[in-house]
Design an enzyme around this catalytic site. Sequence first.
Site, PDB file in Angstrom:
ATOM      1  N   HIS A 127       1.237 -13.084 -43.042  1.00 35.42           N
ATOM      2  CA  HIS A 127       1.163 -11.617 -43.001  1.00 35.42           C
ATOM      3  C   HIS A 127       2.330 -11.022 -43.769  1.00 35.42           C
ATOM      4  O   HIS A 127       3.373 -11.657 -43.926  1.00 35.42           O
ATOM      5  CB  HIS A 127       1.182 -11.111 -41.551  1.00 35.42           C
ATOM      6  CG  HIS A 127       2.479 -11.397 -40.849  1.00 35.42           C
ATOM      7  ND1 HIS A 127       2.780 -12.629 -40.303  1.00 35.42           N
ATOM      8  CD2 HIS A 127       3.573 -10.620 -40.636  1.00 35.42           C
ATOM      9  CE1 HIS A 127       3.986 -12.600 -39.778  1.00 35.42           C
ATOM     10  NE2 HIS A 127       4.511 -11.394 -39.972  1.00 35.42           N
ATOM     11  N   LYS A 155      12.781  -6.542 -43.875  1.00 29.74           N
ATOM     12  CA  LYS A 155      13.331  -7.595 -43.014  1.00 29.74           C
ATOM     13  C   LYS A 155      12.397  -8.793 -43.015  1.00 29.74           C
ATOM     14  O   LYS A 155      11.206  -8.668 -43.297  1.00 29.74           O
ATOM     15  CB  LYS A 155      13.526  -7.076 -41.593  1.00 29.74           C
ATOM     16  CG  LYS A 155      12.223  -6.617 -40.964  1.00 29.74           C
ATOM     17  CD  LYS A 155      12.441  -6.007 -39.606  1.00 29.74           C
ATOM     18  CE  LYS A 155      11.134  -5.553 -39.010  1.00 29.74           C
ATOM     19  NZ  LYS A 155      10.113  -6.606 -38.859  1.00 29.74           N
ATOM     20  N   HIS A 178       7.873 -10.755 -45.870  1.00 34.11           N
ATOM     21  CA  HIS A 178       8.064 -12.209 -45.898  1.00 34.11           C
ATOM     22  C   HIS A 178       7.748 -12.805 -47.264  1.00 34.11           C
ATOM     23  O   HIS A 178       6.860 -12.319 -47.969  1.00 34.11           O
ATOM     24  CB  HIS A 178       7.138 -12.874 -44.872  1.00 34.11           C
ATOM     25  CG  HIS A 178       7.378 -12.452 -43.463  1.00 34.11           C
ATOM     26  ND1 HIS A 178       8.608 -12.498 -42.857  1.00 34.11           N
ATOM     27  CD2 HIS A 178       6.516 -11.972 -42.513  1.00 34.11           C
ATOM     28  CE1 HIS A 178       8.506 -12.088 -41.603  1.00 34.11           C
ATOM     29  NE2 HIS A 178       7.254 -11.743 -41.367  1.00 34.11           N
ATOM     30  N   CYS A 227       8.418  -6.373 -32.812  1.00 35.53           N
ATOM     31  CA  CYS A 227       9.444  -5.724 -33.635  1.00 35.53           C
ATOM     32  C   CYS A 227      10.021  -4.458 -33.002  1.00 35.53           C
ATOM     33  O   CYS A 227      11.214  -4.183 -33.164  1.00 35.53           O
ATOM     34  CB  CYS A 227       8.908  -5.494 -35.033  1.00 35.53           C
ATOM     35  SG  CYS A 227       8.678  -7.070 -35.901  1.00 35.53           S
ATOM     36  N   ASP A 231       7.315  -1.019 -38.937  1.00 40.72           N
ATOM     37  CA  ASP A 231       6.245  -1.895 -39.437  1.00 40.72           C
ATOM     38  C   ASP A 231       4.836  -1.297 -39.364  1.00 40.72           C
ATOM     39  O   ASP A 231       3.886  -1.981 -38.959  1.00 40.72           O
ATOM     40  CB  ASP A 231       6.276  -3.239 -38.688  1.00 40.72           C
ATOM     41  CG  ASP A 231       7.558  -4.026 -38.913  1.00 40.72           C
ATOM     42  OD1 ASP A 231       8.458  -3.522 -39.611  1.00 40.72           O
ATOM     43  OD2 ASP A 231       7.661  -5.156 -38.390  1.00 40.72           O
ATOM     44  N   ASP A 274       8.105  -5.243 -42.627  1.00 42.82           N
ATOM     45  CA  ASP A 274       8.115  -6.701 -42.522  1.00 42.82           C
ATOM     46  C   ASP A 274       7.818  -7.227 -43.935  1.00 42.82           C
ATOM     47  O   ASP A 274       6.856  -6.785 -44.572  1.00 42.82           O
ATOM     48  CB  ASP A 274       7.004  -7.108 -41.527  1.00 42.82           C
ATOM     49  CG  ASP A 274       7.325  -8.351 -40.715  1.00 42.82           C
ATOM     50  OD1 ASP A 274       8.496  -8.572 -40.359  1.00 42.82           O
ATOM     51  OD2 ASP A 274       6.365  -9.117 -40.427  1.00 42.82           O
ATOM     52  N   HIS A 310       6.609 -18.609 -45.544  1.00 46.14           N
ATOM     53  CA  HIS A 310       7.632 -18.286 -44.542  1.00 46.14           C
ATOM     54  C   HIS A 310       7.495 -19.211 -43.321  1.00 46.14           C
ATOM     55  O   HIS A 310       6.397 -19.589 -42.943  1.00 46.14           O
ATOM     56  CB  HIS A 310       7.460 -16.825 -44.106  1.00 46.14           C
ATOM     57  CG  HIS A 310       8.621 -16.283 -43.348  1.00 46.14           C
ATOM     58  ND1 HIS A 310       8.660 -16.218 -41.977  1.00 46.14           N
ATOM     59  CD2 HIS A 310       9.810 -15.812 -43.781  1.00 46.14           C
ATOM     60  CE1 HIS A 310       9.827 -15.704 -41.593  1.00 46.14           C
ATOM     61  NE2 HIS A 310      10.542 -15.447 -42.667  1.00 46.14           N
TER      62      HIS A 310
HETATM   63  C1  VGL Z   1       5.741  -8.438 -36.051  1.00 39.36           C
HETATM   64  C2  VGL Z   1       5.035 -10.529 -35.474  1.00 39.36           C
HETATM   65  C3  VGL Z   1       5.432 -11.025 -36.696  1.00 39.36           C
HETATM   66  C4  VGL Z   1       5.902  -7.004 -35.658  1.00 39.36           C
HETATM   67  C5  VGL Z   1       6.166  -8.904 -37.269  1.00 39.36           C
HETATM   68  O1  VGL Z   1       6.013  -6.137 -36.544  1.00 39.36           O
HETATM   69  O2  VGL Z   1       5.914  -6.721 -34.442  1.00 39.36           O
HETATM   70  N1  VGL Z   1       5.199  -9.260 -35.144  1.00 39.36           N
HETATM   71  N2  VGL Z   1       6.005 -10.199 -37.582  1.00 39.36           N
HETATM   72 ZN    ZN Z   2       6.464 -10.924 -39.495  1.00 39.49          ZN
END
Ligand code: VGL
Ligand code: ZN
Length: 213
Positions: free
Chosen positions: A88, A113, A55, A158, A15, A53, A59
């Site tokens: 995000h 994901k 979404h 993550c 990410d 990430d 979401h």
């Molecule tokens: C993440 C919070 C929400 C991450 C992703 O990449 O750690 N944290 N979505």
């Molecule tokens: Zn996320």
Amino acid sequence: MLHPPTDRDILLVVDVQNDFLPGGALGVRDGDAVVPIVNRLARRYAHVILTQDWHVAGHLSFASTHPGKAPFEAIELPYGPQLLWPDHCVQGTAGAAFAPGLDIPQTELVLRKGYRREIDSYSAFVEADRVTPTGLAGYLRERGFTRVHLAGLATDFCVAWSAVDARRCGFDVVVVGDACRAIDTAGSLDAAWTRMRDAGVVEIRSSELPGIF
Ligand code: VGL
Ligand code: ZN
């Protein structure tokens, strides 16, 4: 002593996306610092996978989807507690794009994901309902990888969830600590390291990987 990466080692870069950089929708403090570190680290690996990430708008992990709720509050979803976040990494937006400085041309796979509206997925292996597989474990097994190295954002979400799940799936797991940065909300970073150590995750610094720096 850690052996150098071989064809059985995969680097999973988690990410490294604009929304997780300072100034992004869910900016991680000092998150941009991982970009040059990860770029340099990746040169040691023949095999690299990026996670993204990804979404849909609206979401269920977004606070804005739940009237009266604010980011960093928790709610109960059918699969259990869910921390709420600012909107995000919405599919196709600039915030969801990889950091512009990320430069890993040999990347073999981009794993997205969190694309189901009803289920978050911190982990690159199993979604937040803890039963829906992403397919990554099968992919890695079929490719013959036995050890997963992780770097990226965020250490306590993550990266940690992916590391623990990689252990559960039977892989050796190494987290390159200085190539990660954390969100660190309500003690989440300490808790994440406890869970990772209990699961048998090994932490190294990038300078410990033979022949890197
Ligand atoms: C993440 C919070 C929400 C991450 C992703 O990449 O750690 N944290 N979505
Ligand atoms: Zn996320």
